[in-house]
Design an enzyme around this catalytic site. Structure first.
Site, PDB file in Angstrom:
ATOM      1  N   ASP A  95       1.036  21.383 -65.838  1.00 51.35           N
ATOM      2  CA  ASP A  95       0.463  22.726 -65.714  1.00 51.35           C
ATOM      3  C   ASP A  95       0.337  23.040 -64.232  1.00 51.35           C
ATOM      4  O   ASP A  95      -0.624  22.648 -63.573  1.00 51.35           O
ATOM      5  CB  ASP A  95      -0.898  22.767 -66.411  1.00 51.35           C
ATOM      6  CG  ASP A  95      -1.570  24.137 -66.313  1.00 51.35           C
ATOM      7  OD1 ASP A  95      -1.117  24.974 -65.500  1.00 51.35           O
ATOM      8  OD2 ASP A  95      -2.559  24.364 -67.028  1.00 51.35           O
ATOM      9  N   PHE A 110      -8.681  22.387 -67.023  1.00 50.46           N
ATOM     10  CA  PHE A 110      -8.803  23.812 -67.324  1.00 50.46           C
ATOM     11  C   PHE A 110      -7.399  24.352 -67.534  1.00 50.46           C
ATOM     12  O   PHE A 110      -6.611  24.469 -66.591  1.00 50.46           O
ATOM     13  CB  PHE A 110      -9.504  24.601 -66.213  1.00 50.46           C
ATOM     14  CG  PHE A 110      -9.643  26.055 -66.563  1.00 50.46           C
ATOM     15  CD1 PHE A 110     -10.686  26.471 -67.371  1.00 50.46           C
ATOM     16  CD2 PHE A 110      -8.723  26.988 -66.126  1.00 50.46           C
ATOM     17  CE1 PHE A 110     -10.816  27.817 -67.735  1.00 50.46           C
ATOM     18  CE2 PHE A 110      -8.839  28.327 -66.472  1.00 50.46           C
ATOM     19  CZ  PHE A 110      -9.892  28.743 -67.285  1.00 50.46           C
ATOM     20  N   LYS A 121       0.333  32.848 -62.755  1.00 49.21           N
ATOM     21  CA  LYS A 121      -0.374  33.360 -61.583  1.00 49.21           C
ATOM     22  C   LYS A 121       0.575  33.885 -60.510  1.00 49.21           C
ATOM     23  O   LYS A 121       0.984  35.033 -60.556  1.00 49.21           O
ATOM     24  CB  LYS A 121      -1.344  32.305 -61.049  1.00 49.21           C
ATOM     25  CG  LYS A 121      -2.486  32.009 -62.036  1.00 49.21           C
ATOM     26  CD  LYS A 121      -3.628  31.297 -61.403  1.00 49.21           C
ATOM     27  CE  LYS A 121      -4.718  30.944 -62.416  1.00 49.21           C
ATOM     28  NZ  LYS A 121      -5.364  32.126 -63.012  1.00 49.21           N
TER      29      LYS A 121
END
Length: 428
Positions: A249, A164, A278
């Protein structure tokens, strides 16, 4: 004595929210209005948050909830962290946006200090995580053409199944999640998908035209999947041998979540490129970045890539405070220590019937529930009724990712609520 179910233990901070005048909106009214006027891209739990502090949320009726999701790791430092809020307030009083058409006085420090935190040289600032992933893909392709010498339009990026990395058209082109892909084609070419954790498949996939391997060191959306020991180190060795960029990532796994600054550190791996987001924005605003060497990010020229809001003064001010907090090592150590406590408690649920697997690292866990305990969504709803908020994924997995500032008492209280829910519905 514990407080009443749904009110949290005595350490729970904050006061019920107040509203101007006599109009007090109900959760039902607000949810109905949201359903009527927002595109149905989410299926949130039926709780309407009004205020928050630390690891706790308060809804519009004044009921308190322990947050064991932390905004998918965007809230690593808790809700309304005082240091971060004060950094934002100071910058709000000065300047918030210039665009990259001009310099501003926070940009150089942000790039310098983030590069140093990562052990790198250059930063490409963006806003959201998926923008940073898109930027990393563009970076790898440009590096492949300008440095590696891959023929035009032939660059290939290898990714892992179950990934994801976001929801843009290019990113979902290499997703294996039918819900993320269906009805959004045609898809962007240039990607090859191999099984996560399979070094043999990875070795076979790398060719002369491969410019990058893009991986999550721990797959979050798939259910907090930790790869086999040695996998990341093996990928690092393969990419060095084949002159391929290793792009990590670390949007969810990085910045303290797993007990280290970066999840790659658990295997002593330093990738060629970090993708961050984030928690970099402190839960206040979206901040993301691609961080790498000058040999990699130096391939860009003015006008070839950019973002109006990327690296804006407000973002830089908040991110600089995040970097300063991470430099102390306090939050990484706290995630490691409390993570051991969390996983010890969760492993104790194995073999009891309702729990079939527990995975994770640091303050991050995926708990698989047996069908007789209900779906993960149902477990999440029952936990909500007891004052604990988590998130389900893929039908049978409950994700747990509390803010790193959570207290031992609150963490134990949250796990006790999970044990109670599973005990009520999972045996027999």
């Amino acid at each position: 004595m514990r407080a009443r179910i749904g009110r949290g233990p005595p350490s729970c901070p904050g006061e019920p929210p107040s509203y101007p005048g006599d109009a007090v909106p109900t959760a039902e009214d607000l949810i109905a209005a949201a359903d009527a006027h927002s595109a149905p891209t989410y299926h949130p739990l039926p709780v309407v948050v009004a205020t928050a502090e630390g690891a706790w949320l308060t809804d519009v009726a004044g009921r308190r909830y322990l947050d064991l999701l932390a905004g998918y790791s965007a809230l690593n430092f808790g809700h309304r962290n005082r240091r971060l809020v004060e950094a934002a307030e100071r910058q709000l009083a000065r300047v918030t946006l210039t665009s990259r058409a001009f310099h501003h006085d926070r940009f150089a420090a942000f790039c310098t200090e983030l590069a140093e935190l990562c052990g790198m040289e250059m930063v490409l600032p963006m806003n959201t995580g998926t923008e940073a992933v898109e930027s990393a893909v563009k970076t790898a392709r440009k590096w492949g053409y300008r440095v590696k010498g891959v023929p035009a339009e032939m660059a290939k990026v290898v990714v892992a199944g179950g990934n994801f990395h976001g929801r843009t058209t290019t990113v979902i082109s290499f997703s294996t999640d039918p819900e993320a892909r269906a009805d959004f084609g045609p898809y962007t070419p240039g990607f090859e998908i191999v099984p996560y954790g399979d070094l043999t498949a990875m070795r076979r996939a790398l060719t002369e035209n491969t410019v990058a391997v893009l991986l999550e060191p721990i797959q979050g959306e798939s259910g907090v999947i930790v790869p086999p020991a040695g996998y990341l180190a093996g990928v690092r060795e393969l990419t060095r041998e084949r002159n391929v960029l290793f792009v990590a990532d670390e949007i969810q796994s990085g910045l303290g979540r797993t007990g280290r600054t970066f999840a790659c550190e658990h295997e002593g791996v330093v990738p060629d490129v970090y993708v961050l987001g984030k928690a970099l924005g402190g839960g206040i605003l979206p901040v993301s970045a691609v961080v790498s060497s000058s040999d990699v990010l130096g391939v860009f020229r003015p006008g070839e890539h950019g973002s109006t809001f990327g690296g804006n003064p407000l973002a830089c001010a908040v991110a600089l405070e995040v970097i300063a907090m991470l430099r102390t090592g306090e939050y990484q150590a706290r995630a490691a220590e409390l993570g051991e406590r969390l996983h010890r408690r969760l492993r104790g649920l194995l073999g009891t019937g309702p729990v079939t697997a527990v995975r994770g690292r640091g303050l991050w866990a995926g708990v698989d529930v047996a069908p007789r305990a209900g779906t993960a969504r149902q477990v999440s709803e029952r936990l909500m009724e007891r004052g604990v908020l988590v998130k389900d994924t893929h039908g049978s997995t409950v994700r747990i990712a509390p803010p790193l500032v959570i207290s031992e008492e609150d963490l134990d209280w949250g796990v006790e609520r999970l044990e109670a829910v599973l005990g009520e519905h999972g045996r027999g």
